[in-house]
Write an enzyme that holds these catalytic residues in place. Structure first.
Site, PDB file in Angstrom:
ATOM      1  CB  THR A  61      57.441  22.478  54.000  1.00 54.73           C
ATOM      2  OG1 THR A  61      56.831  23.758  54.136  1.00 54.73           O
ATOM      3  CG2 THR A  61      58.646  22.568  53.059  1.00 54.73           C
ATOM      4  CG  MET A 108      59.032  17.580  61.063  1.00 57.44           C
ATOM      5  SD  MET A 108      60.111  18.612  62.152  1.00 57.44           S
ATOM      6  CE  MET A 108      59.508  18.128  63.779  1.00 57.44           C
ATOM      7  CG  HIS A 109      58.234  23.987  57.568  1.00 56.12           C
ATOM      8  ND1 HIS A 109      57.111  24.168  56.799  1.00 56.12           N
ATOM      9  CD2 HIS A 109      57.871  24.298  58.842  1.00 56.12           C
ATOM     10  CE1 HIS A 109      56.110  24.565  57.565  1.00 56.12           C
ATOM     11  NE2 HIS A 109      56.551  24.655  58.807  1.00 56.12           N
ATOM     12  CG  ASP A 110      63.774  24.151  58.478  1.00 58.63           C
ATOM     13  OD1 ASP A 110      63.203  24.687  57.503  1.00 58.63           O
ATOM     14  OD2 ASP A 110      64.008  24.750  59.537  1.00 58.63           O
TER      15      ASP A 110
END
Length: 345
Positions: A202, A269-271
């Protein structure tokens, strides 16, 4: 014939990147969000639920159930991270009050009842601490086998941490919950194991000001949306599309945070990436591993430890995402969210 919708339970601690993940799913016609579970993490749980309801309201989304979940972790005090996500969890953005209300059932009950109603059909997506899911598994031990798939944004496997030198935020907030969840998925066959999107992958998903510009352009928003590290904290977006305007204000705060930590004027922008994997697992290449969580180390509590080669003589309980094409992901995100925001006006 079109493919059937993918039914989802989304468990979040909304957060800036959780916000974009939610918008990505709302913009995806193949996604049917059955319920949104709120958990304390980036901000307290009541604020998380308010953020979820207000994004739904801003997007004029259907009346999706938003449930209040755990206010504290299983066995340690709650830590929140307003320095990373802003006092309300959404950066510089101030969303209008939706007037919507939280569900009459809590998040644990929602998890259990929805998977029982739709056995083998529901994909779980967790982008916050795993507290709600751990409590749901305590209430329904068969939940891992009732799910179609689980995708988790959490952990750091061959990568430094972002909370301590070895720990990732979501796991570090509630290590006991993460361990309970990973243990509960032991013994499941290939194709049914959780997909874990850790920092290894991520942190390659780097959103830049140009991505924000392209997103506004795809939404037909004017004038051109230009965000800069020179923008003062009081500056707010004036672009015409309300979704893009609030999203831009949120993302700029996140970029300011990353810059203040010497990572450049970007936002990991992990999620949203985990949300994309929930809809299309082929987006990431994965490797099976046995994952456990360190609970007692003085310096390493909350560390996710992956046994890739069988040192523990335990079967794999997870598939860890190890590579992807960030450019392909961002092209998809910009197209989906941009068109969705344009349709709202």
């Amino acid at each position: 014939m079109s493919a059937p919708a993918q039914r989802l339970i989304v468990d979040v601690d909304t957060g800036i990147d959780d916000s974009l993940a939610l918008l990505y799913l709302l913009a995806s016609p193949e996604a049917e969000i059955l319920g949104i579970a709120s958990t304390a993490g980036n901000v307290p749980v009541e604020q998380v639920a308010a953020n979820n309801l207000n994004w739904l309201g801003l997007c004029r989304a259907p009346d999706i159930e938003v449930a209040l979940g755990a206010r504290v972790p299983l066995d340690c005090p709650l830590r929140t991270t307003e320095d990373t996500h802003g006092p309300q969890g959404i950066g510089y953005a101030v969303l209008p009050d939706s007037g919507r209300s939280v569900s009459g059932r809590d998040a644990t009950t929602m998890w259990v009842e929805l998977v029982r109603e739709h056995p083998g059909e529901v994909t779980g997506l967790v982008t916050g601490p795993l507290t709600n899911l751990a409590l749901a598994i305590r209430a329904e031990p068969e939940l891992p086998r009732l799910l179609h798939r689980l995708v988790v944004m959490g952990g750091a496997y061959n990568h430094p941490g972002n909370t301590t030198p070895t720990t990732e935020w979501n796991v570090s907030v509630d290590p006991e919950a993460a361990k309970e969840v990973f243990d509960a998925f032991s013994g499941l066959p290939e194709g049914r194991r959780p997909i874990l999107c850790g920092l290894d992958i991520t942190e390659t998903i780097e959103m830049t000001p140009d991505h924000v510009r392209r997103l506004a352009e795809a939404a037909g928003s004017v004038p051109a949306e230009v965000i800069s590290p020179e923008d003062a904290p009081h500056i707010r977006s004036r672009t015409s599309n309300p979704v893009i305007r609030h999203l831009s204000d949120a993302i700029r705060f996140y970029m300011d945070f990353h810059r203040s930590h010497n990572q450049g004027f970007i936002a990991h922008m992990h999620d949203p990436f985990a949300a994309a994997v929930a809809l299309n697992p082929d987006l990431a290449r994965t490797r099976p591993a046995t994952v456990d969580v360190e609970l007692h180390g003085t310096l390493t509590r909350g560390t996710t430890v992956a046994d890739w080669v069988g040192h523990w003589n335990r079967e794999p309980n997870a598939d860890i995402a190890v590579s992807t094409d960030p450019a392909t992901f961002f092209d998809d995100l910009i197209d989906r969210v941009g068109r969705y925001a344009k349709s709202i006006g």
